[in-house]
Design a protein around this motif. Structure first.
Motif, PDB file in Angstrom:
ATOM      1  N   UNK A  98       0.831  -1.211   0.000  1.00 31.54           N
ATOM      2  CA  UNK A  98       0.000   0.000   0.000  1.00 31.54           C
ATOM      3  C   UNK A  98       0.858   1.250   0.000  1.00 31.54           C
ATOM      4  N   UNK A  99       1.949   1.244   0.737  1.00 26.25           N
ATOM      5  CA  UNK A  99       2.843   2.397   0.768  1.00 26.25           C
ATOM      6  C   UNK A  99       3.444   2.656  -0.612  1.00 26.25           C
ATOM      7  N   UNK A 100       3.776   1.573  -1.329  1.00 25.52           N
ATOM      8  CA  UNK A 100       4.318   1.735  -2.682  1.00 25.52           C
ATOM      9  C   UNK A 100       3.272   2.356  -3.618  1.00 25.52           C
ATOM     10  N   UNK A 101       2.023   1.904  -3.492  1.00 22.61           N
ATOM     11  CA  UNK A 101       0.948   2.457  -4.314  1.00 22.61           C
ATOM     12  C   UNK A 101       0.758   3.945  -4.005  1.00 22.61           C
ATOM     13  N   UNK A 102       0.810   4.299  -2.732  1.00 24.21           N
ATOM     14  CA  UNK A 102       0.643   5.706  -2.332  1.00 24.21           C
ATOM     15  C   UNK A 102       1.791   6.550  -2.875  1.00 24.21           C
ATOM     16  N   UNK A 103       3.031   6.068  -2.767  1.00 25.56           N
ATOM     17  CA  UNK A 103       4.186   6.803  -3.302  1.00 25.56           C
ATOM     18  C   UNK A 103       4.036   7.031  -4.804  1.00 25.56           C
ATOM     19  N   UNK A 104       3.543   6.012  -5.496  1.00 20.63           N
ATOM     20  CA  UNK A 104       3.348   6.135  -6.952  1.00 20.63           C
ATOM     21  C   UNK A 104       2.254   7.151  -7.257  1.00 20.63           C
ATOM     22  N   UNK A 121       4.363  14.482   2.896  1.00 21.59           N
ATOM     23  CA  UNK A 121       3.750  13.778   4.032  1.00 21.59           C
ATOM     24  C   UNK A 121       3.994  12.274   3.883  1.00 21.59           C
ATOM     25  N   UNK A 122       4.279  11.625   5.011  1.00 18.49           N
ATOM     26  CA  UNK A 122       4.574  10.197   4.997  1.00 18.49           C
ATOM     27  C   UNK A 122       3.415   9.391   4.412  1.00 18.49           C
ATOM     28  N   UNK A 123       3.770   8.290   3.733  1.00 22.06           N
ATOM     29  CA  UNK A 123       2.756   7.403   3.161  1.00 22.06           C
ATOM     30  C   UNK A 123       1.835   6.845   4.244  1.00 22.06           C
ATOM     31  N   UNK A 172      -6.150  11.294  -3.309  1.00 29.73           N
ATOM     32  CA  UNK A 172      -6.946  10.097  -3.024  1.00 29.73           C
ATOM     33  C   UNK A 172      -7.441   9.455  -4.327  1.00 29.73           C
ATOM     34  N   UNK A 173      -7.902  10.279  -5.262  1.00 30.31           N
ATOM     35  CA  UNK A 173      -8.388   9.760  -6.541  1.00 30.31           C
ATOM     36  C   UNK A 173      -7.263   9.101  -7.330  1.00 30.31           C
TER      37      UNK A 173
END
Length: 487
Positions: A98-104, A121-123, A172-173
């Motif tokens: 999930x963190x990788x997806x957020x970073x991307x 801001x942190x993932x 978020x989108x």
């Protein structure tokens, strides 16, 4: 014995509130409310055992934490997918994934709209924010719902104005689109989908009885879908702070009873007849005369005074005139009684300032040395926390809701109960065990306060860096740049 007294199971005592839960096991859906150490988990497990013993053929599940709950929802969703009712995407359970997806998603947003402070801001914080959005039953195309939702409590974690909210929803989108592009769903996607498509939940996937411990760790949409997943009874345990949100009652469904557990400790073992007889025999074997008992009553062992046992000795010897062991000094030892009315008023005020005053009151009473040391540190650090909040309130609004509503009040109440036990003249063993638990809780509270202080300064530092970069940018536009970069 009557309901108002007690009920013995194995070697444990159940109080009246806990007995009400057991009587309703398998008959009514319940919300069991209570603070830490009130025995919520113990009662839930006992209810589960009773329902299981009554009819082992029924489908019963006990979910001990949020991971158990997520796996349970995934099983339901997968079963419906196997039946062709829903389209089954891979469930993304790994936090690192999930963190990788957020970073991307953050990178894709930055490439499209340019740099923004939210990209720093942190993932993990974004993960928490996205869970809150989905937990409020909001999807990626529903920006109006997001902009209109009350986030007065939420903004203490991630402070946003209206413009910031728009940027946050864009991110978020992008996160949601990235999940779809890779064929993933995160756990809350499944809960939201089931909540929005209640009619597809067949009776064949429903459980007869569902027991969920620590439901306050779940999002609202996860609690809301529970009613659709059991056919007979559902029981959840929540802390006091969550139940103040009346939406929990609405989420869980109509016709739900609430039982409040107020005793600040789990059911404790009782003495067996054999143990009592053993203690009596031991006292008889000592052969201590009445005169020797009276002499011992007025003597205190000063060698143990620094180990935290001083006040216990005072209590055991009735706190009267005490002769020091060397036989030289004779003095009256007096300690303050806790003014419960004033103390309760301070605790109920629920501000850091009032908590500090309540801590000071406890330090004047018969608490142990180790407890006193922790309260001394706690007073100092809470003052620093309050100063940090006041100093950086324009930069970052720290979320101290849990501190004021649960962490600090519960710690203070535990110590208040400890003092009641001291005044009641309980045995040293019981007092010592209580003391160890309270000191451990206080140490954890000090760690939490220090972490919150560091959180405030971390965001203040981010703001400082952003201002420095902005100043440098403006100066460079006016031609004031480092000599080595000049044309």
């Amino acid at each position: 014995m009557g309901l108002e007294k007690c009920f013995k199971t194995e070697k444990k005592i159940m109080n009246a509130e806990q007995m009400l839960c057991l009587i309703n096991a398998g008959k009514k859906s319940l919300i069991i409310e209570g603070g830490k150490k009130t025995g919520k988990s113990t009662v839930l497990k006992e209810m589960y055992s009773r329902v299981l013993a009554e009819d082992s053929s029924e489908k019963i599940v006990i979910l001990k934490d949020s991971v158990d709950y997520i796996n349970f929802i995934n099983d339901v969703y997968s079963t419906l997918a196997d039946d062709g009712v829903v389209h089954h995407n891979k469930c993304l359970l790994s936090k690192k994934e999930r963190e990788k997806i957020i970073d991307e998603a953050l990178k894709r947003h930055k490439d499209k709209f340019g740099r923004h402070r939210f990209h720093n801001i942190d993932a993990e914080l974004w993960m928490d924010e996205f869970d809150w959005i989905k937990g409020s039953n909001i999807c990626k195309d529903e920006i109006d719902s997001f902009l209109n939702i009350d986030r007065s409590v939420r903004d203490k974690k991630l402070n946003m104005n209206v413009a910031d909210r728009v940027i946050a929803f864009q991110i978020f989108s992008y996160y949601e689109n990235t999940l779809e592009d890779k064929g993933y769903m995160d756990p809350l996607d499944q809960a939201v989908y089931l909540y929005r498509h209640k009619d597809i939940i067949k009776d064949s996937v429903k459980i007869d009885h569902i027991f969920v411990d620590d439901a306050h760790n779940l999002q609202m949409v996860q609690i809301s879908i529970l009613k659709q997943l059991y056919s007979k009874t559902g029981v959840i345990t929540v802390n006091d702070a969550l139940l103040e949100n009346k939406n929990v009652l609405k989420c869980f469904g109509d016709g739900i009873d609430t039982v409040k557990l107020v005793t600040n400790m789990e059911p404790t073992p009782i003495d067996t007849v054999e143990e009592v007889q053993k203690d009596v025999s031991k006292n008889k074997a000592t052969g201590i005369t009445k005169r020797a008992e009276e002499r011992r009553k007025y003597t205190i062992d000063t060698s143990k005074a620094r180990s935290g046992s001083l006040f216990r000795q005072l209590q055991e010897k009735e706190g009267t005139r005490i002769r020091l062991r060397d036989g030289i000094n004779v003095e009256d030892i007096e300690t303050s009684k806790l003014d419960k009315e004033k103390f309760n008023e301070l605790v109920e005020t629920k501000t850091l300032e009032s908590f500090i005053e309540a801590c000071k009151m406890l330090r004047l009473c018969r608490i142990s040395r180790s407890m006193d040391d922790q309260y001394k540190i706690l007073i100092t650090r809470m003052k620093v926390l309050q100063d940090s909040i006041d100093k950086y309130k324009d930069v970052y609004e720290a979320d101290i809701y849990e501190f004021c509503e649960y962490y600090v009040p519960e710690s203070l109440r535990l110590t208040e109960k400890y003092l009641e036990h001291v005044d009641a003249g309980l045995r040293w063993k019981i007092l010592h065990d209580n003391e160890v638990e309270i000191v451990s809780a206080l140490e954890g509270l000090v760690v939490a306060v220090n972490d919150k202080i560091e959180e405030i300064y971390r965001f203040a530092s981010i703001n400082l860096e952003a201002k420095a970069r902005a100043l440098e940018s403006v100066m460079s536009q006016d031609g004031y740049v480092k000599p080595e970069y000049r044309m």
